[in-house]
Design a protein around this motif. Structure first.
Motif, PDB file in Angstrom:
ATOM      1  N   ALA A   1       2.522   1.409 -22.570  1.00 24.15           N
ATOM      2  CA  ALA A   1       1.242   2.051 -22.239  1.00 24.15           C
ATOM      3  C   ALA A   1       0.354   1.147 -21.394  1.00 24.15           C
ATOM      4  CB  ALA A   1       0.518   2.452 -23.531  1.00 24.15           C
ATOM      5  N   ASP A   2       0.381  -0.190 -21.653  1.00 25.86           N
ATOM      6  CA  ASP A   2      -0.522  -1.064 -20.919  1.00 25.86           C
ATOM      7  C   ASP A   2      -0.150  -1.145 -19.438  1.00 25.86           C
ATOM      8  OD1 ASP A   2       1.805  -2.321 -21.858  1.00 25.86           O
ATOM      9  OD2 ASP A   2       0.977  -4.305 -21.414  1.00 25.86           O
ATOM     10  N   ARG A   3       1.157  -1.018 -19.135  1.00 21.92           N
ATOM     11  CA  ARG A   3       1.589  -1.000 -17.728  1.00 21.92           C
ATOM     12  C   ARG A   3       1.059   0.255 -17.049  1.00 21.92           C
ATOM     13  NH1 ARG A   3       4.798  -4.746 -14.484  1.00 21.92           N
ATOM     14  NH2 ARG A   3       3.707  -6.411 -15.531  1.00 21.92           N
ATOM     15  N   ALA A   4       1.088   1.346 -17.804  1.00 27.31           N
ATOM     16  CA  ALA A   4       0.710   2.631 -17.220  1.00 27.31           C
ATOM     17  C   ALA A   4      -0.792   2.749 -17.037  1.00 27.31           C
ATOM     18  CB  ALA A   4       1.217   3.763 -18.099  1.00 27.31           C
ATOM     19  N   ALA A   5      -1.552   1.952 -17.811  1.00 25.72           N
ATOM     20  CA  ALA A   5      -3.011   2.103 -17.821  1.00 25.72           C
ATOM     21  C   ALA A   5      -3.613   1.976 -16.431  1.00 25.72           C
ATOM     22  CB  ALA A   5      -3.625   1.057 -18.760  1.00 25.72           C
ATOM     23  N   VAL A   6      -3.048   1.080 -15.596  1.00 21.57           N
ATOM     24  CA  VAL A   6      -3.616   0.847 -14.273  1.00 21.57           C
ATOM     25  C   VAL A   6      -3.558   2.072 -13.381  1.00 21.57           C
ATOM     26  CG1 VAL A   6      -3.167  -1.618 -14.268  1.00 21.57           C
ATOM     27  CG2 VAL A   6      -1.393  -0.047 -13.472  1.00 21.57           C
ATOM     28  N   ALA A   7      -2.628   2.978 -13.694  1.00 25.80           N
ATOM     29  CA  ALA A   7      -2.460   4.136 -12.825  1.00 25.80           C
ATOM     30  C   ALA A   7      -3.270   5.326 -13.292  1.00 25.80           C
ATOM     31  CB  ALA A   7      -0.981   4.498 -12.754  1.00 25.80           C
ATOM     32  N   GLN A   8      -4.179   5.093 -14.236  1.00 25.67           N
ATOM     33  CA  GLN A   8      -5.023   6.171 -14.752  1.00 25.67           C
ATOM     34  C   GLN A   8      -5.691   6.925 -13.602  1.00 25.67           C
ATOM     35  OE1 GLN A   8      -5.304   7.674 -17.601  1.00 25.67           O
ATOM     36  NE2 GLN A   8      -3.894   6.157 -18.432  1.00 25.67           N
ATOM     37  N   GLY A   9      -5.645   8.242 -13.678  1.00 21.57           N
ATOM     38  CA  GLY A   9      -6.398   9.046 -12.725  1.00 21.57           C
ATOM     39  C   GLY A   9      -5.672   9.258 -11.406  1.00 21.57           C
ATOM     40  N   LYS A  10      -4.489   8.705 -11.252  1.00 24.75           N
ATOM     41  CA  LYS A  10      -3.736   8.950 -10.010  1.00 24.75           C
ATOM     42  C   LYS A  10      -2.611   9.914 -10.348  1.00 24.75           C
ATOM     43  CE  LYS A  10      -4.681   4.837  -7.361  1.00 24.75           C
ATOM     44  NZ  LYS A  10      -5.821   4.356  -8.141  1.00 24.75           N
ATOM     45  N   ASP A  11      -2.488  10.970  -9.528  1.00 26.59           N
ATOM     46  CA  ASP A  11      -1.421  11.911  -9.881  1.00 26.59           C
ATOM     47  C   ASP A  11      -0.066  11.451  -9.370  1.00 26.59           C
ATOM     48  OD1 ASP A  11      -2.837  12.289  -7.592  1.00 26.59           O
ATOM     49  OD2 ASP A  11      -2.232  14.374  -7.329  1.00 26.59           O
ATOM     50  N   LEU A  12      -0.077  10.613  -8.301  1.00 22.21           N
ATOM     51  CA  LEU A  12       1.214  10.121  -7.811  1.00 22.21           C
ATOM     52  C   LEU A  12       1.131   8.610  -7.583  1.00 22.21           C
ATOM     53  CD1 LEU A  12       4.082  11.062  -6.666  1.00 22.21           C
ATOM     54  CD2 LEU A  12       3.009  10.778  -4.440  1.00 22.21           C
ATOM     55  N   VAL A  13       2.134   7.874  -8.031  1.00 28.00           N
ATOM     56  CA  VAL A  13       2.189   6.434  -7.767  1.00 28.00           C
ATOM     57  C   VAL A  13       3.580   6.115  -7.233  1.00 28.00           C
ATOM     58  CG1 VAL A  13       0.498   5.733  -9.497  1.00 28.00           C
ATOM     59  CG2 VAL A  13       2.912   5.959 -10.132  1.00 28.00           C
ATOM     60  N   LEU A  14       3.713   4.917  -6.656  1.00 24.67           N
ATOM     61  CA  LEU A  14       5.043   4.442  -6.268  1.00 24.67           C
ATOM     62  C   LEU A  14       5.439   3.341  -7.241  1.00 24.67           C
ATOM     63  CD1 LEU A  14       5.164   4.131  -2.374  1.00 24.67           C
ATOM     64  CD2 LEU A  14       6.398   5.715  -3.825  1.00 24.67           C
ATOM     65  N   VAL A  15       6.621   3.475  -7.781  1.00 20.55           N
ATOM     66  CA  VAL A  15       7.104   2.476  -8.725  1.00 20.55           C
ATOM     67  C   VAL A  15       8.046   1.551  -7.974  1.00 20.55           C
ATOM     68  CG1 VAL A  15       8.287   2.096 -10.891  1.00 20.55           C
ATOM     69  CG2 VAL A  15       6.996   4.195 -10.524  1.00 20.55           C
ATOM     70  N   GLY A  16       7.799   0.245  -8.086  1.00 22.12           N
ATOM     71  CA  GLY A  16       8.678  -0.723  -7.424  1.00 22.12           C
ATOM     72  C   GLY A  16       9.608  -1.359  -8.439  1.00 22.12           C
ATOM     73  N   VAL A  17      10.897  -1.157  -8.251  1.00 19.90           N
ATOM     74  CA  VAL A  17      11.879  -1.700  -9.180  1.00 19.90           C
ATOM     75  C   VAL A  17      12.896  -2.502  -8.386  1.00 19.90           C
ATOM     76  CG1 VAL A  17      13.367  -1.141 -11.130  1.00 19.90           C
ATOM     77  CG2 VAL A  17      11.659   0.517 -10.374  1.00 19.90           C
ATOM     78  N   ARG A  18      13.034  -3.777  -8.696  1.00 15.30           N
ATOM     79  CA  ARG A  18      14.043  -4.578  -7.997  1.00 15.30           C
ATOM     80  C   ARG A  18      15.422  -4.196  -8.508  1.00 15.30           C
ATOM     81  NH1 ARG A  18      12.104  -7.731  -4.315  1.00 15.30           N
ATOM     82  NH2 ARG A  18      10.003  -8.605  -4.584  1.00 15.30           N
ATOM     83  N   PRO A  19      16.448  -4.291  -7.653  1.00 15.22           N
ATOM     84  CA  PRO A  19      17.792  -3.856  -8.054  1.00 15.22           C
ATOM     85  C   PRO A  19      18.278  -4.532  -9.326  1.00 15.22           C
ATOM     86  CG  PRO A  19      17.713  -4.275  -5.701  1.00 15.22           C
ATOM     87  CD  PRO A  19      16.383  -4.679  -6.239  1.00 15.22           C
ATOM     88  N   GLU A  20      17.916  -5.815  -9.508  1.00 12.88           N
ATOM     89  CA  GLU A  20      18.451  -6.527 -10.667  1.00 12.88           C
ATOM     90  C   GLU A  20      17.711  -6.176 -11.957  1.00 12.88           C
ATOM     91  OE1 GLU A  20      16.995  -7.886  -8.102  1.00 12.88           O
ATOM     92  OE2 GLU A  20      15.594  -9.466  -8.689  1.00 12.88           O
ATOM     93  N   PHE A  21      16.674  -5.345 -11.887  1.00  7.70           N
ATOM     94  CA  PHE A  21      16.012  -4.888 -13.113  1.00  7.70           C
ATOM     95  C   PHE A  21      16.874  -3.863 -13.838  1.00  7.70           C
ATOM     96  CE2 PHE A  21      11.413  -5.684 -11.412  1.00  7.70           C
ATOM     97  CZ  PHE A  21      11.741  -7.024 -11.242  1.00  7.70           C
ATOM     98  N   PHE A  22      17.863  -3.303 -13.140  1.00 11.00           N
ATOM     99  CA  PHE A  22      18.745  -2.316 -13.762  1.00 11.00           C
ATOM    100  C   PHE A  22      19.947  -3.010 -14.387  1.00 11.00           C
ATOM    101  CE2 PHE A  22      16.630   0.105 -10.398  1.00 11.00           C
ATOM    102  CZ  PHE A  22      16.264   1.266 -11.057  1.00 11.00           C
TER     103      PHE A  22
END
Lengths: 296, 422
Positions: free
Chosen positions: B269-290
């Protein structure tokens, strides 16, 4: 060793390829020989004539029966000596001075054209090209009058100045092209290394441009050396008359003898410096000194 | 040795195009700073302004605290290695290296030229080539001669303009290591321009990322990688580059969920908190996070979350494998991604996600697979401004501080070695 593993068809193909290669190289040889004969035959003819005695001149043979150096003696130590040697001295002096001035001025000018961005750059290049296209003969008459009235007629400067109009444009064009090939970075590197612009020019650009400057100087020298129209129109005495013009004033030993032999001998003598120059500086002309300056 | 300070440097060309726009940068004594960015970002122009080959339109350049805007290149006492080496073809290797000394001969006179040239040649293993002309040298040797010309000067700083871009890949790696060692052993301030991010990451104490003449972020390589300020830096640094996924944040029964085209990913939830009030965001995921969910340690498992996806194809490389997941973005996101690709000088970003999976994973393309993603390290970007909403500035600063301490230690060690030798 490879022929062992070839099938007959492959061997035949190889033979055919080799034959085709030989045929093209034979073709090149034929062309080269034709061109060489075409260019050198007149020279050889003049050389042969220069060793003929006056009596042999019209005998219809290519080679002299009794080769004699009488023609050379005539122009170097004989009656025509005065006419020829002073003309030779004039030609050498005037051509060298005209070449030097042209090369120094053209080097500075071409460097500016190649390196700097200034208004009127195009105009300088176009005008110099136009000057070299202008027919010489149309300038001679006004120059003749002008030179007479300001006292330049029949003097060395009186020939050097018009020669500059012939040599400068070609020198500027060749040198500008040459400077443009020298990578900018070399000069910038020199400046970063602690050189003033003048030092960078002297220590880096000039040595690199040397082959280009030599080439230009030789071309300029030939132009001045070979000129006839200015030489005959703007001189009247031995004070400034160059060889090509002087040849026209040769006379035979008597009025019934033609001066062909002496003229041929003189022509051979004036050809020698040209041949020597090309042979001496052939390497400089051809060598691409800039290779290796940048990745290559 | 010197520090270099750039204050609001601007370079405008005659047509009014600002090649470098308001760049401020402090380069400490002995620091190795990399200027990196796609072609046309103004990095070379900036370097040439420092060395004095380009005029500065406005702003101030200081070397050791003294204003140098108007000084001629020869008066700045900087050494530069050019992209094409710019060796003097008519001089031997010896004379090439000695060239700056010969010019300065009248100025200082201390120390013989020969001694200095021999020492530089020895350092660069050029001793046996001193009598040769540059045309007869290999690319790597020419590169070393160019370095030798810089070293022998005892200049205040070294400036490198893409010095390795003309070398082949193997030699590049070798020269990269040599430059790094040389810089450390001499302890000389260096500014290095490159478009190659491997060089940027491995050589730099700090890396300055430029985009269209504007400085994006200056930080240690680690900070750039882990705490990028915006989409551009995040996408430019790292190879294969960071994946950007359009997502909406929804509150589900199982907590906060990122709905992305490749599946729903639960995040803290704390990661998501910053995006409050935005209907669309871009999520950045590095390949090695998978990672293949079946291969993740029990201990690591709770740091991320598991989702189901289908790999379109798989590339097995031996030490790892790349799995690709394709997705269909909507028009707005597609445009955003292709703009970003154009900025980064890359080919069009394909709407696909690259995942780096461990080599022993037996997942197969074309079948639904369970993938684990480390949600504690993903970043969330504002799609409008490109700003990184989850950037932890303090953690980033800490990484750069650590890099600076590391540099101090290495410089001190180099000085000690010198002292022992003397």
């Amino acid at each position: 060793m490879s022929t062992e593993t070839l099938t007959p068809e492959e061997a035949e193909g190889q033979r055919r390829a080799r034959r085709a290669k030989r045929n093209t190289s034979i073709g090149w040889w034929v062309i080269t020989i034709v061109v060489a004969v075409w260019c050198l035959f007149p020279v050889a003819s003049i050389l042969a004539t220069s060793f003929k005695t006056p009596g042999e001149l019209s005998n219809g043979k290519f080679l002299p029966d009794n080769p004699s150096t009488s023609n050379y003696e005539e122009i170097l130590v004989g009656d025509s000596q005065e006419l020829f040697l002073s003309a030779l001295w004039n030609s050498i002096g005037i051509s060298i001075i005209a070449t030097l001035i042209a090369v120094v001025l053209a080097t500075l000018c071409a460097y500016a054209i190649a390196r700097l961005d200034f208004p009127g750059k195009k105009i300088v290049l176009t005008v110099s090209l136009m000057v070299s296209m202008f027919p010489v003969i149309s300038l001679v008459t006004p120059l003749f009058n002008l030179w007479r009235s300001i006292g330049l007629y029949d003097t060395w400067p009186g020939l050097i100045i018009p020669y500059l109009s012939l040599t400068l444009p070609i020198a500027i064009w060749t040198l500008a092209a040459f400077f443009q090939q020298i990578p900018w970075e070399l000069e910038q590197a020199a400046q970063v290394d602690g050189a003033t612009p003048l030092q960078a020019f002297r220590k880096v650009i000039v040595p690199l441009a040397a082959p280009g400057v030599f080439t230009t100087a030789i071309i300029a020298f030939f132009i001045a050396w070979n000129d006839f129209v200015y030489g005959i129109s703007l001189t009247s005495t031995e004070a400034a008359r160059p060889v090509p013009a002087a040849l026209a004033f040769f006379t035979g030993a008597s009025q019934f003898e033609s001066p062909t032999g002496a003229i041929s001998a003189a022509a051979i003598i004036v050809t020698i410096p040209v041949v020597l120059l090309v042979m001496l500086f052939q390497k400089q002309i051809v060598a691409g000194l800039t290779s290796g300056a940048v990745k290559g | 040795m010197a520090s270099i300070t750039l204050k609001n440097i601007v370079k405008k060309y005659d047509d009014g195009f600002p090649a470098v726009n308001n760049v401020s940068l402090d380069i400490a004594d002995g620091e190795f700073v990399i200027l990196v960015g796609p072609s046309g970002c103004g990095k070379s122009t900036l370097l040439r302004m420092i060395v004095g080959l380009e005029d500065i339109t406005s702003g101030e350049l200081q070397i050791n605290g003294r204003r140098m805007n108007e000084a001629a290149p020869k008066d700045r006492n900087l050494a530069m290695v050019f992209q094409n080496y710019a060796l003097y073809p008519h001089l031997t290797v010896y004379e090439n290296i000695a060239f700056p000394l010969r010019l300065a001969k009248d100025a200082n006179g201390g120390g013989s030229v020969d001694e200095k040239v021999q020492r530089a040649a020895k350092m660069l293993e050029l001793t046996e080539h001193l009598d040769r002309k540059p045309a007869n040298l290999s690319g790597g040797q020419r590169q070393r001669v160019a370095m030798g010309r810089a070293i022998v000067r005892e200049a205040d700083a070294f400036l490198f303009d893409e010095p390795l871009s003309n070398l082949d890949a193997k030699l590049r790696g070798q020269m990269r290591a040599e430059i790094a060692q040389l810089q450390r052993s001499l302890g000389v301030t260096s500014v290095y321009v490159t478009h190659d991010q491997t060089e940027a990451m491995t050589l730099g104490d700090r890396v300055a990322v430029l985009k269209k003449g504007i400085l994006q972020q200056v930080a240690s390589p680690r900070e750039l990688y882990e705490q990028p300020v915006n989409l551009f830096v995040a996408g430019f640094i790292g190879s294969p580059s960071m994946n950007f996924l359009p997502a909406t944040i929804t509150e589900g029964s199982g907590g906060t969920v990122l709905s992305t085209p490749i599946g729903d990913i639960p995040i803290p939830a704390d990661r998501a908190a910053v995006a409050q009030g935005k209907d669309l965001v871009l999520v950045g995921v590095r390949p090695e996070f998978f990672e293949d969910a079946t291969l993740v340690d029990e201990a690591k498992m709770p740091k991320g979350s598991v989702f189901t996806a289908e790999l379109s194809h798989l590339e097995w490389l031996g030490h790892e494998q790349y799995g690709y997941i394709e997705f269909e973005p909507d028009e707005k996101v597609r445009r955003l991604l292709s703009d970003l690709a154009a900025d980064m000088d890359a080919d069009e970003l394909r709407p696909q996600v690259v995942t780096t999976l461990s080599a022993e994973s037996r997942v197969r393309p074309g079948r639904p697979v369970e993938l684990w993603v480390d949600t504690s390290r993903i970043h969330i970007f504002d799609p409008e401004s490109g700003e990184n909403l989850t950037r932890d500035a303090e953690a980033g600063a800490e990484l750069t501080r650590m890099a600076a301490e590391e540099r101090e230690r290495e410089l001190a060690a180099a000085r000690e070695r010198d002292a022992q030798k003397a």
